[in-house]
Design a protein around this motif. Structure first.
Motif, mmCIF file in Angstrom:
data_model
loop_
_atom_site.group_PDB
_atom_site.id
_atom_site.type_symbol
_atom_site.label_atom_id
_atom_site.label_comp_id
_atom_site.label_asym_id
_atom_site.label_seq_id
_atom_site.Cartn_x
_atom_site.Cartn_y
_atom_site.Cartn_z
ATOM 1 N N ALA A 63 -4.893 -4.141 2.227
ATOM 2 C CA ALA A 63 -4.387 -4.730 0.984
ATOM 3 C C ALA A 63 -2.932 -5.193 1.122
ATOM 4 C CB ALA A 63 -4.511 -3.736 -0.160
ATOM 5 N N GLY A 64 -2.088 -4.372 1.784
ATOM 6 C CA GLY A 64 -0.685 -4.747 1.941
ATOM 7 C C GLY A 64 -0.510 -6.021 2.750
ATOM 8 N N ILE A 65 -1.276 -6.144 3.830
ATOM 9 C CA ILE A 65 -1.199 -7.354 4.662
ATOM 10 C C ILE A 65 -1.672 -8.570 3.887
ATOM 11 C CG2 ILE A 65 -2.019 -8.436 6.784
ATOM 12 C CD1 ILE A 65 -0.089 -6.098 7.208
ATOM 13 N N VAL A 66 -2.741 -8.407 3.121
ATOM 14 C CA VAL A 66 -3.248 -9.510 2.303
ATOM 15 C C VAL A 66 -2.184 -9.968 1.308
ATOM 16 C CG1 VAL A 66 -4.922 -10.153 0.522
ATOM 17 C CG2 VAL A 66 -5.671 -8.888 2.541
ATOM 18 N N GLN A 67 -1.482 -9.011 0.703
ATOM 19 C CA GLN A 67 -0.446 -9.365 -0.267
ATOM 20 C C GLN A 67 0.708 -10.112 0.401
ATOM 21 O OE1 GLN A 67 0.635 -6.184 -2.997
ATOM 22 N NE2 GLN A 67 -1.450 -5.387 -2.957
ATOM 23 N N TYR A 68 1.084 -9.701 1.602
ATOM 24 C CA TYR A 68 2.087 -10.468 2.352
ATOM 25 C C TYR A 68 1.570 -11.874 2.622
ATOM 26 C CZ TYR A 68 5.745 -7.082 3.577
ATOM 27 O OH TYR A 68 6.815 -6.221 3.539
#
Length: 288
Positions: A63-68
């Motif tokens: 999720a964090g990578i997707v948000q970046y």
């Protein structure tokens, strides 16, 4: 350098530091709400965080990578299309949110009840977004996309935001199930209301407009019994065109019942309008 100038510089620096603290703290709070409530229960309540929840459900993407992957390009597009009005604080918010999501992704879910997750996740995320807004910044994401859509389609900003979040909620219903989509809407609603509370606070005061043939008597009684200032406003009847005087007074909720009693006693036929006053600055209330 004069003392006044030094004080202005000091106060300005203090305000800037405070704003960055709001942005970073708000991003951390959003990330906590996301990882502790929304994400583990697949509540995709709008925004890039909702998109990351859906893509994780589809492909297992972090999720964090997707948000970046969404936030950074959207921020760049916002600057290129909408101009350099977002500032460095918004860039900090855009980068900080996914960072905190990655940092807190291993925390345990605080509930497995989807309804509780939607409610409390919405509250915590709304609190975080409200803090970011207090820092005069944003966390980028779909807010920027909504502004871009508004520029090219002529839709209002509110309609654009609703359109994007609606698509995300429908996607959640298709990817997970209908109930998850409905829970996403609940989370989105609670988040929006919480942001308003953080921005405006709970209403502790009432603004009262009074139109009466006995405005002077009402005014004098308010002075004597409540000790609140009264403003006189000239108004005109829409039908008669007759000029009248309208009184405006702001009181604490604890004083409101007394005010109603005064108006009823002096002129039971007075026309009265009451509304919430979320923030009142000045003598007798909160200082500027």
């Amino acid at each position: 350098m004069s003392k006044i100038y030094k004080n202005k510089v000091l106060n300005s620096t203090k305000d800037i530091i405070q704003e960055y603290v709001y942005v970073l703290l708000g991003a951390a709070v959003i990330a906590f709400g996301f990882n502790a409530f929304l994400f583990p229960n697949q509540v995709a309540s709008g925004g890039v965080s909702g998109i990351s929840t859906i893509l994780n459900g589809l492909f297992g993407w972090n999720a964090g990578i997707v948000q970046y992957a969404f936030n950074i390009p959207l921020f760049i597009a916002g600057i290129l299309i909408l101009g350099k009005k977002f500032g460095f604080k918004s860039f900090v918010g855009t980068v900080a949110l996914p960072f905190f999501v990655l940092l807190t992704h291993e925390i345990d879910a605080l509930t497995t009840n989807t309804l509780l997750a939607a409610l409390f996740g919405g509250i915590v995320v709304g609190l975080g977004i409200g803090l970011v807004f207090k820092g005069n910044a944003s966390t980028g994401g779909t807010d920027l996309l909504a502004q871009i859509i508004t520029k090219y389609t002529g839709l209002t900003l509110g309609t654009s935001v609703l359109l994007i979040d609606g698509v995300i909620a429908i996607s959640a219903a298709l990817v997970f199930d209908l109930e998850k989509g409905l829970y996403a809407l609940i989370g989105l609603f609670v988040t929006t209301k919480t942001i308003d509370i953080v921005q405006l606070g709970f209403s502790q005061s009432k603004m009262v407009y009074i139109i009466s043939e006995k405005e002077n008597e009402i005014r004098d009684t308010i002075y004597a019994e409540i000790d609140r200032g009264v403003t006189k406003l000239p108004v005109f009847g829409g039908y008669t065109g007759k000029e009248r005087t309208m009184l405006m007074v702001v009181v604490y909720q604890t004083e409101f019942t007394k005010l109603k009693q005064i108006i009823k006693t002096v002129d039971a036929n007075a026309f009265v309008i009451v509304s919430d006053a979320y923030e009142v600055l000045g003598e007798g209330f909160k200082r500027v």
